[in-house]
Design a protein around this motif. Structure first.
Motif, PDB file in Angstrom:
ATOM      1  N   LEU A   1      93.419 -24.406  69.704  1.00  0.00           N
ATOM      2  CA  LEU A   1      92.511 -24.845  70.768  1.00  0.00           C
ATOM      3  C   LEU A   1      93.195 -25.880  71.663  1.00  0.00           C
ATOM      4  O   LEU A   1      93.014 -25.884  72.882  1.00  0.00           O
ATOM      5  N   PHE A   2      93.983 -26.755  71.068  1.00  0.00           N
ATOM      6  CA  PHE A   2      94.705 -27.766  71.833  1.00  0.00           C
ATOM      7  C   PHE A   2      95.633 -27.070  72.849  1.00  0.00           C
ATOM      8  O   PHE A   2      95.651 -27.422  74.034  1.00  0.00           O
ATOM      9  N   ALA A   3      96.384 -26.077  72.344  1.00  0.00           N
ATOM     10  CA  ALA A   3      97.325 -25.366  73.221  1.00  0.00           C
ATOM     11  C   ALA A   3      96.580 -24.642  74.339  1.00  0.00           C
ATOM     12  O   ALA A   3      97.019 -24.625  75.491  1.00  0.00           O
ATOM     13  N   MET A   4      95.433 -24.051  73.988  1.00  0.00           N
ATOM     14  CA  MET A   4      94.631 -23.340  74.994  1.00  0.00           C
ATOM     15  C   MET A   4      94.132 -24.315  76.060  1.00  0.00           C
ATOM     16  O   MET A   4      94.172 -24.038  77.252  1.00  0.00           O
ATOM     17  N   GLY A   5      93.645 -25.479  75.591  1.00  0.00           N
ATOM     18  CA  GLY A   5      93.120 -26.486  76.513  1.00  0.00           C
ATOM     19  C   GLY A   5      94.201 -26.962  77.463  1.00  0.00           C
ATOM     20  O   GLY A   5      93.989 -27.084  78.672  1.00  0.00           O
ATOM     21  N   TYR A   6      95.384 -27.192  76.919  1.00  0.00           N
ATOM     22  CA  TYR A   6      96.501 -27.674  77.743  1.00  0.00           C
ATOM     23  C   TYR A   6      96.852 -26.621  78.798  1.00  0.00           C
ATOM     24  O   TYR A   6      96.985 -26.923  79.986  1.00  0.00           O
ATOM     25  N   TYR A   7      97.000 -25.350  78.324  1.00  0.00           N
ATOM     26  CA  TYR A   7      97.433 -24.273  79.230  1.00  0.00           C
ATOM     27  C   TYR A   7      96.405 -24.028  80.333  1.00  0.00           C
ATOM     28  O   TYR A   7      96.748 -23.916  81.513  1.00  0.00           O
ATOM     29  N   GLN A   8      95.151 -23.957  79.946  1.00  0.00           N
ATOM     30  CA  GLN A   8      94.113 -23.611  80.930  1.00  0.00           C
ATOM     31  C   GLN A   8      93.905 -24.750  81.939  1.00  0.00           C
ATOM     32  O   GLN A   8      93.683 -24.507  83.110  1.00  0.00           O
ATOM     33  N   GLN A   9      94.013 -26.003  81.464  1.00  0.00           N
ATOM     34  CA  GLN A   9      93.882 -27.125  82.383  1.00  0.00           C
ATOM     35  C   GLN A   9      95.037 -27.130  83.378  1.00  0.00           C
ATOM     36  O   GLN A   9      94.863 -27.383  84.568  1.00  0.00           O
ATOM     37  N   LYS A  10      96.213 -26.772  82.871  1.00  0.00           N
ATOM     38  CA  LYS A  10      97.393 -26.747  83.725  1.00  0.00           C
ATOM     39  C   LYS A  10      97.265 -25.625  84.767  1.00  0.00           C
ATOM     40  O   LYS A  10      97.704 -25.782  85.913  1.00  0.00           O
ATOM     41  N   ALA A  11      96.655 -24.513  84.348  1.00  0.00           N
ATOM     42  CA  ALA A  11      96.469 -23.388  85.283  1.00  0.00           C
ATOM     43  C   ALA A  11      95.526 -23.789  86.419  1.00  0.00           C
ATOM     44  O   ALA A  11      95.719 -23.378  87.567  1.00  0.00           O
ATOM     45  N   VAL A  12      94.524 -24.617  86.098  1.00  0.00           N
ATOM     46  CA  VAL A  12      93.595 -25.079  87.136  1.00  0.00           C
ATOM     47  C   VAL A  12      94.353 -25.919  88.147  1.00  0.00           C
ATOM     48  O   VAL A  12      94.199 -25.780  89.358  1.00  0.00           O
TER      49      VAL A  12
END
Lengths: 255, 603
Positions: B577-588
């Motif tokens: 979940l941490f990795a997903m949160g990091y990636y998706q926030q970065k995509a925004v």
């Protein structure tokens, strides 16, 4: 009326090798009737009766795991061992980690083989005792003894799931209605091994007598049956049924 | 599983009679009815250098033990060194004996087919042989190329192996070999056993036919067998060889023919395994969802009777998109009753590799076609993830890319992992294994620490894991601001802190991500507080009003959503979940900034 016994068995691994895929082993998804019989026999057995498996429930879907191990290619010869005991021949070790350069032949030494085993298997085995002729009056006693032993967790050898190294744990199921249902898994297995011996014959009974002449009489008689797992349940026909195809015929070749 | 192969052999009308085999032949040697040689030999490959020649369905065939016991070579079709004694160096005694054996068989068969007698005489003539060899050398033929013979009288050549006139003679010849072998055998008795495939009482075949086409996945070029019991330790109860797994000669031939046919036509190589799949009925090529969707793993298959091979062809995005929509359309058609014919259809899949001349069966799958299509649809839906620049949703991950998501290079993928992921793809209720996700997370961490954006396939796999694993919040493809899982929010904070530093200081080499991502993804409580403090003191004051206000409000929003302190340690699921949160926030962030650095925006 013959009472049915139910055992729940489980373990870390299981491998009920399909004979047609037995060298690079691939397991059936559930125990063969003979493997299930072995579990009951490990807990309680007398030559005066045989175990008839009636049904096998899969409590979890088959989950395969690949194991690759070093195995040996040759076996220790029984006659050679007798000679070693008598001292008429020198002891020759069975080299577990030798290759062709050491043994000088491709038939001895180590080989790597694959096993597609089952991971964390769990089954419910249904069986009943069938007394051999002349022992019918003892049936009640046999049933009581089995129930007593299974309840207390007694066994004369640790039951196993297909291979000796895959030991099985067990518990007697006393109230089948309160148990969880079998898993939702169906598969047409095709012809499955029923048993290697004809368990009804005296020939099979002779396995348990310590008479060397009887040991020599024991001949395998492989039988098979059409197996289908339906919603996690494999129904096993009785050994005398027409559904169990036996091979006891010996053919003389005309030269 | 072998009985399903038999059913396939029956349905496809494969020639499964022992003594006959489908073989490719490269050269055709023509003779007149009088036995005169007609130059030049015909090349049956039609100029395709990769082709092994024209496929003839019913060629005479002897197994290795039959050849050894009878001292015979193959009949009618064999390699050029046997047929015309074409050798690189001077022919040895052994070569001459093999040639004599080939010609001798033609001579024997001339009792049934008189046209073979003059041809046999011609092939015994040294002068003519030399002329044929010279001609073949001019055409750059190799001694190992296969060849056959034909009679021609002006019009279309009469190719013997294409006709059935020799079949009865050949059956008789083979029968004689078997009888002589049996009479030579020390065993006078044989046990009639139940065949595991037919259930009939049969004499089991001692050895099995070879399965070819697994040489690229650990098998041997000459072929591998499904089971062999030549080593003492693998026999039981004093059974000999094939008696350990009683299968009649006909059944052995049938299932090996079926497997060979499938390996040639319907197989996909993935890492060190080959997946063979088929259906219980004929499926049109455009409805073959497995073929289209998993083609990305390195398709290596024949398109049927031609020898064209589309080796290692990568499918275009259009092909994959089309396949995806095919799956959805098929699913809708089956559910709405438009394609009732597909309701009873079954699919089967075998995962194979080789080991020292033996075939390893790594996995067996079967299920309904409807389930298959449904699972493939779910597979792509679960893998969908926003692109790193935030502009697209990517769900067209090739199977090979997903396998490579767990390792540094595709060649490092272990064989069991292929079967495991394959099962996940074809069974929508199956979770991605923890071990695979642990490896994937490790690769993601390395990507991020090395200042590279993680591959979309890796994050897609993480998302599929979250969706399928019970107890883990299901993730959406894009940033989900409603998720309040502390691990996911910690990942978002990490991405925001990195953005703040970049906005304030530009490229500083080893930034907060390179220095602290690994620690933050496992123990966020130890790291995040300090990093936030640093951002507040050193980074945010350097930003201009609007941007500073934006980042401050973003950080406050995310921090407020957490409702507690960051977690002390994260489990595997939480690290995902941490990795997903990091990636998706970065995509925004990438989407808002409009463009990313060149190194990050390229896939």
């Amino acid at each position: 009326m013959n009472s049915s016994h139910i055992l729940e068995v489980w373990g870390d691994f299981a491998c009920f090798s399909r004979p047609e895929l037995a060298v690079e082993r691939y397991s059936y998804p559930c125990p063969t009737p003979s493997a299930a019989r072995g579990v009951f026999e490990a807990i309680y057995f007398k030559p005066q009766f045989y175990w008839q498996i009636t049904r096998i429930d899969l409590l979890s879907s088959p989950n395969y795991i690949a194991l690759r191990r070093n195995e040996v290619k040759d076996k220790i010869s029984e006659s050679a061992v007798k000679k070693w005991i008598k001292g008429t021949a020198a002891v020759e070790p069975l080299l577990a980690d030798a290759d062709k350069s050491i043994t000088g032949t491709d038939q001895k030494g180590r080989t790597q083989r694959q096993t597609m085993a089952l991971k964390t298997p769990r089954y419910r085995l249904h069986a009943h005792i069938v007394p051999r002729p002349g022992n019918e009056s003892e049936l009640h006693a046999y049933n009581s003894q089995f129930t007593r032993r299974a309840t207390q967790g007694k066994c004369f050898q640790q039951p196993y799931l297909g291979c000796r190294e895959f030991i099985a744990f067990f518990r007697l199921v006393e109230n089948a209605d309160a148990e969880p249902k079998s898993c939702d898994y169906s598969q047409d297995i095709g012809f499955m091994l029923y048993d290697v011996f004809d368990i009804r014959s005296n020939n099979y009974e002779a396995r348990f007598k310590r008479d060397s002449d009887n040991w020599k009489q024991i001949k395998p008689a492989v039988s098979i049956f059409k197996a289908r797992i339906e919603r996690g349940v494999l129904e096993v026909p009785p050994v005398g049924s027409d559904k169990v195809l036996k091979s006891t015929l010996t053919v003389e070749r005309n030269d | 599983m072998l009985h399903e192969l038999l059913e396939y052999a029956r349905r496809e009308n494969l020639a499964s009679e022992p003594g006959f085999k489908s073989k490719p032949v490269k050269w055709l040697l023509q003779f007149t009815p009088d036995g005169n040689w007609i130059a030049p030999p015909i090349d049956l490959t039609d100029g395709d250098k990769r082709s092994k020649g024209r496929e003839f369905n019913r060629c005479p065939d002897l197994t290795q033990p039959e050849m050894i016991s009878s001292g015979s070579r193959h009949f009618l079709a064999d390699s050029l060194d046997k047929v015309v004694l074409l050798t690189k160096e001077e022919a040895t005694e052994k070569d001459c004996a093999a040639h004599a054996s080939f010609v001798g068989l033609l001579d024997k068969a001339s009792s049934a087919i008189p046209e073979l007698a003059p041809i046999s005489a011609t092939l015994n003539n040294e002068e003519i042989l030399t002329a044929i060899q010279a001609n073949l050398n001019d055409l750059k033929a190799k001694p190992t190329d296969s060849a056959t013979i034909a009679v021609s009288c002006g019009h279309k050549p009469h190719i013997f192996i294409d006709s059935d006139e020799w079949h009865n003679w050949w059956r008789g010849f083979r029968g004689a070999i078997s009888q002589s072998k049996a009479s030579n055998s020390a065993r006078k008795k044989t046990i009639a056993m139940r065949c595991y495939l037919s259930g009939e009482l049969v004499e089991p075949a001692a050895t099995q036919n070879k399965v070819t086409g697994l040489s690229d996945v650990g098998g041997q070029a000459t072929g591998d067998v499904i089971s062999s019991f030549d080593k003492e330790a693998f026999g039981h109860f004093e059974f000999e060889q094939g008696q350990n797994a009683a299968i009649s000669e006909e059944m052995v031939k049938s299932f090996t023919d079926a497997l060979n046919h499938l390996i040639k036509r319907r197989s996909i190589r993935m890492a060190e395994t080959r997946i063979v799949y088929w259906y219980s009925r004929d499926i049109a090529a455009e409805e073959d969802v497995v073929r289209d969707i998993f083609a990305g793993a390195g398709l290596d298959e024949d398109d049927g009777n031609s020898a064209k091979r589309s080796t290692k062809s990568e499918p275009s995005e259009r092909q994959i998109l089309q396949a995806e929509s095919t799956a959805r359309k098929l699913l809708e058609a089956i559910r709405s009753g438009q394609r009732d014919d597909l309701k009873g259809c079954q699919f089967f899949a075998l995962t194979l590799s080789g080991n020292s001349g033996r075939v390893i069966i790594r996995d067996w799958m079967q299920g309904s076609f409807e389930q298959l299509v449904e699972s493939i649809d779910a597979w792509f839906s679960d893998l969908a993830i926003v692109s790193r620049d935030g502009k697209n949703i990517l769900n067209r991950h090739k199977f090979a890319a997903l396998l490579a998501a767990t390792v540094r290079d595709l060649k490092d993928v272990p064989s069991p992992a292929v079967a495991t992921l394959w099962r996940c793809a074809l069974n929508k209720s199956r979770s991605i294994p923890d071990s695979m996700i642990a490896q994937c997370l490790h690769r993601v961490r390395i990507d991020i620490v090395q200042d590279q954006s993680p591959r979309a396939a890796r994050i897609g796999l993480l998302r599929a894991f979250c969706i399928r694993k019970p107890g883990v919040p299901a993730m959406t493809a894009e940033l989900d601001e409603t998720v309040d899982d502390p691990a996911y929010l910690s990942g978002r904070i990490m991405a925001l802190l990195a953005a703040v530093q970049e906005a304030a200081l530009g490229n500083v080499g080893a930034g907060v991500v390179q220095r602290y991502y690994a620690a933050a993804s496992a123990t966020p409580a130890l790291v995040l507080g300090r990093l936030v403090r640093t951002a507040q003191i050193a980074h945010l004051p350097k930003l201009e009003g609007g941007l500073r206000h934006y980042f401050e409000s973003q950080l406050t929003d995310v921090w407020n959503r957490m409702k507690s302190t960051p977690p002390t340690t994260l489990s595997l699921e939480k690290q995902t979940l941490f990795a997903m949160g990091y990636y998706q926030q970065k995509a925004v962030r990438g989407k808002r900034s409009g463009n990313l650095p060149e190194s990050e925006s390229s896939e």
